[in-house]
Motif scaffolding. Structure first.
Motif, PDB file in Angstrom:
ATOM      1  N   VAL A   1       5.587  -4.898  16.572  1.00 60.15           N
ATOM      2  CA  VAL A   1       5.096  -4.052  15.751  1.00 60.15           C
ATOM      3  C   VAL A   1       5.379  -2.471  15.927  1.00 60.15           C
ATOM      4  N   GLU A   2       5.437  -2.060  17.175  1.00 62.65           N
ATOM      5  CA  GLU A   2       5.493  -0.667  17.575  1.00 62.65           C
ATOM      6  C   GLU A   2       7.173  -0.388  17.478  1.00 62.65           C
ATOM      7  N   GLY A   3       7.792  -1.349  17.645  1.00 64.76           N
ATOM      8  CA  GLY A   3       9.268  -0.858  17.537  1.00 64.76           C
ATOM      9  C   GLY A   3       9.703  -0.609  16.104  1.00 64.76           C
ATOM     10  N   GLY A   4       8.933  -1.476  15.099  1.00 67.04           N
ATOM     11  CA  GLY A   4       9.289  -1.207  13.457  1.00 67.04           C
ATOM     12  C   GLY A   4       8.528  -0.194  13.115  1.00 67.04           C
ATOM     13  N   LEU A   5       7.561   0.455  13.789  1.00 65.42           N
ATOM     14  CA  LEU A   5       6.864   1.769  13.691  1.00 65.42           C
ATOM     15  C   LEU A   5       7.653   2.853  14.141  1.00 65.42           C
TER      16      LEU A   5
END
Length: 74
Positions: A47-51
């Motif tokens: 999720v952090e990569g997507g954010l």
């Protein structure tokens, strides 16, 4: 008419950019880790990569829209 639509789109991009910046988890590693060659600066996982990617795209759109609005308003 076009300038009004671009200003509305610009405001939506600004709001989304603020939202996605606030959703990110702080790393709490300080300035030394960033200067010490933190290899995972641009690569995130899950999720952090997507954010990070969404925030980067919104930041680019923010700069593009600001430039476009400046050119159109002249």
């Amino acid at each position: 008419m076009l300038a009004t639509l671009l200003v509305i789109l610009f405001a939506l991009i600004c709001a989304a950019l603020v939202l996605f910046v606030l959703l990110q988890v702080p790393r709490q590693s300080g300035l030394s880790a960033g200067l010490g060659g933190g290899g995972d600066l641009f690569g995130g996982r899950g999720v952090e990569g997507g954010l990070v990617r969404i925030t980067s795209v919104l930041g680019g759109l923010f700069m593009l829209m600001a430039l476009l609005l400046n050119i159109i308003q002249r």
